[in-house]
Design a protein around this motif. Structure first.
Motif, PDB file in Angstrom:
ATOM      1  N   SER A   9       0.836  -1.204   0.000  1.00  0.00           N
ATOM      2  CA  SER A   9       0.000   0.000   0.000  1.00  0.00           C
ATOM      3  C   SER A   9       0.864   1.245   0.000  1.00  0.00           C
ATOM      4  O   SER A   9       2.038   1.210   0.398  1.00  0.00           O
ATOM      5  N   ALA A  10       0.271   2.360  -0.413  1.00  0.00           N
ATOM      6  CA  ALA A  10       0.963   3.645  -0.371  1.00  0.00           C
ATOM      7  C   ALA A  10       1.320   4.018   1.054  1.00  0.00           C
ATOM      8  O   ALA A  10       2.377   4.607   1.309  1.00  0.00           O
ATOM      9  N   TRP A  43       7.990   1.194  -3.821  1.00  0.00           N
ATOM     10  CA  TRP A  43       6.805   1.660  -4.527  1.00  0.00           C
ATOM     11  C   TRP A  43       5.590   0.803  -4.193  1.00  0.00           C
ATOM     12  O   TRP A  43       5.717  -0.340  -3.746  1.00  0.00           O
ATOM     13  N   ALA A  44       4.429   1.376  -4.422  1.00  0.00           N
ATOM     14  CA  ALA A  44       3.164   0.665  -4.252  1.00  0.00           C
ATOM     15  C   ALA A  44       2.135   1.295  -5.162  1.00  0.00           C
ATOM     16  O   ALA A  44       2.239   2.472  -5.535  1.00  0.00           O
ATOM     17  N   VAL A  97       1.104   5.520  -8.959  1.00  0.00           N
ATOM     18  CA  VAL A  97       2.087   4.869  -8.093  1.00  0.00           C
ATOM     19  C   VAL A  97       2.548   5.832  -7.004  1.00  0.00           C
ATOM     20  O   VAL A  97       2.717   7.029  -7.257  1.00  0.00           O
ATOM     21  N   ARG A  98       2.747   5.311  -5.812  1.00  0.00           N
ATOM     22  CA  ARG A  98       3.399   6.060  -4.722  1.00  0.00           C
ATOM     23  C   ARG A  98       4.782   5.478  -4.547  1.00  0.00           C
ATOM     24  O   ARG A  98       4.947   4.260  -4.422  1.00  0.00           O
ATOM     25  N   ALA A  99       5.822   6.326  -4.540  1.00  0.00           N
ATOM     26  CA  ALA A  99       7.191   5.841  -4.491  1.00  0.00           C
ATOM     27  C   ALA A  99       8.079   6.705  -3.607  1.00  0.00           C
ATOM     28  O   ALA A  99       7.802   7.892  -3.387  1.00  0.00           O
ATOM     29  N   LEU A 122       2.830   5.330 -16.386  1.00  0.00           N
ATOM     30  CA  LEU A 122       2.694   5.522 -14.951  1.00  0.00           C
ATOM     31  C   LEU A 122       2.595   7.006 -14.604  1.00  0.00           C
ATOM     32  O   LEU A 122       3.179   7.853 -15.293  1.00  0.00           O
ATOM     33  N   ASN A 123       1.880   7.282 -13.526  1.00  0.00           N
ATOM     34  CA  ASN A 123       1.816   8.604 -12.920  1.00  0.00           C
ATOM     35  C   ASN A 123       2.324   8.433 -11.496  1.00  0.00           C
ATOM     36  O   ASN A 123       1.607   7.916 -10.629  1.00  0.00           O
ATOM     37  N   ILE A 124       3.568   8.830 -11.260  1.00  0.00           N
ATOM     38  CA  ILE A 124       4.264   8.520 -10.007  1.00  0.00           C
ATOM     39  C   ILE A 124       4.313   9.753  -9.106  1.00  0.00           C
ATOM     40  O   ILE A 124       4.770  10.819  -9.528  1.00  0.00           O
ATOM     41  N   THR A 125       3.857   9.580  -7.886  1.00  0.00           N
ATOM     42  CA  THR A 125       4.069  10.584  -6.843  1.00  0.00           C
ATOM     43  C   THR A 125       5.218  10.092  -5.978  1.00  0.00           C
ATOM     44  O   THR A 125       5.146   9.007  -5.404  1.00  0.00           O
ATOM     45  N   GLN A 126       6.278  10.867  -5.911  1.00  0.00           N
ATOM     46  CA  GLN A 126       7.476  10.436  -5.180  1.00  0.00           C
ATOM     47  C   GLN A 126       7.851  11.466  -4.124  1.00  0.00           C
ATOM     48  O   GLN A 126       7.577  12.667  -4.271  1.00  0.00           O
TER      49      GLN A 126
END
Length: 230
Positions: free
Chosen positions: A132-133, A151-152, A161-163, A194-198
């Motif tokens: 999970s995020a 990542w999750a 994605v949360r990374a 992907l749309n990644i929030t890091q």
């Protein structure tokens, strides 16, 4: 910060950017761009500057017309890195960037700057999936020794994605705010956009191409200047 004897004011040779900013313009990974690297003619002087600045990466522009660049972390030289290439391309309005890894094409799409690269150019990363995020957000910085991209899925159907990224090099960068190379590897593994929030809130967009390439895109803005080198 030590002042460097470069013979010109810092603002004439160094731009500081935030790359892969969020939709609100905040966050992003800090990048130093040395547009005129004549005061740093060799790898030793460039590595010393990168270490002194302490940014995740510093890029030296050896030929602005052909986009020839040289990339350094505080402790080593890189053949390829995502956020330095996106940042340099945005700053210099380039159509092509040439790091040691190979020719990287650039495009602009509204507020996003995109580069096209290959997964085999990226340095090795351990891609570690979590359930999970919330698990990713709760992680502590792991011990040095392994470069980990945690990542999750936030929304698998939507490709969100949360990374978080932990370089593990022991060079003062315990967590990387936004990492294009790791996003490139994750996109290659999953085979989808992907749309990644890091990190604290940076955003990286990716999209596989038909010929084995992958596009990486993000927002860039100028950051506050660092103390002058003189």
């Amino acid at each position: 910060m030590t002042c460097f004897n470069v013979g010109v004011n810092q603002r004439d040779v160094l731009d500081v950017l935030q790359v892969f900013c969020g939709a609100d313009g905040r966050h992003g990974n800090t990048l130093g761009v040395v547009r005129d690297p004549r005061a740093f003619p060799d790898r030793a002087s460039r590595q010393a500057l990168a270490a002194e600045l302490g940014f995740s990466e510093t890029v030296f522009v050896d030929d602005p017309e052909r986009g020839v660049v040289d990339i350094y972390t505080p402790g080593l030289r890189l053949a390829f890195a995502g956020h330095p290439l996106v940042g340099a391309a945005w700053l210099l309005d380039l159509e092509v960037v040439n790091p040691p890894a190979g020719e990287v094409w650039v495009s602009q799409d509204g507020e996003f700057t995109w580069i096209t690269a290959r997964a085999e150019w990226a340095p090795p990363r351990t891609l570690r999936q979590y359930g999970s995020a919330a698990e990713v957000e709760a992680l502590e910085v792991p011990p040095a020794g392994e470069w980990v991209y945690a990542w999750a899925w936030e929304d698998e159907a939507a490709g969100r994605v949360r990374a978080r990224a932990f370089p593990g090099r022991g060079d003062g960068i315990d967590e990387d705010e936004a990492t294009g190379a790791a996003a490139l590897l994750l996109t290659d593994r999953l085979g989808r956009a992907l749309n990644i929030t890091q990190g604290r809130g940076s955003q990286i967009l990716t999209a596989p191409g038909p010929d084995g390439t992958i596009e990486i895109g993000g927002r860039v803005r100028l950051a506050a200047p660092v103390p002058a080198m003189r």
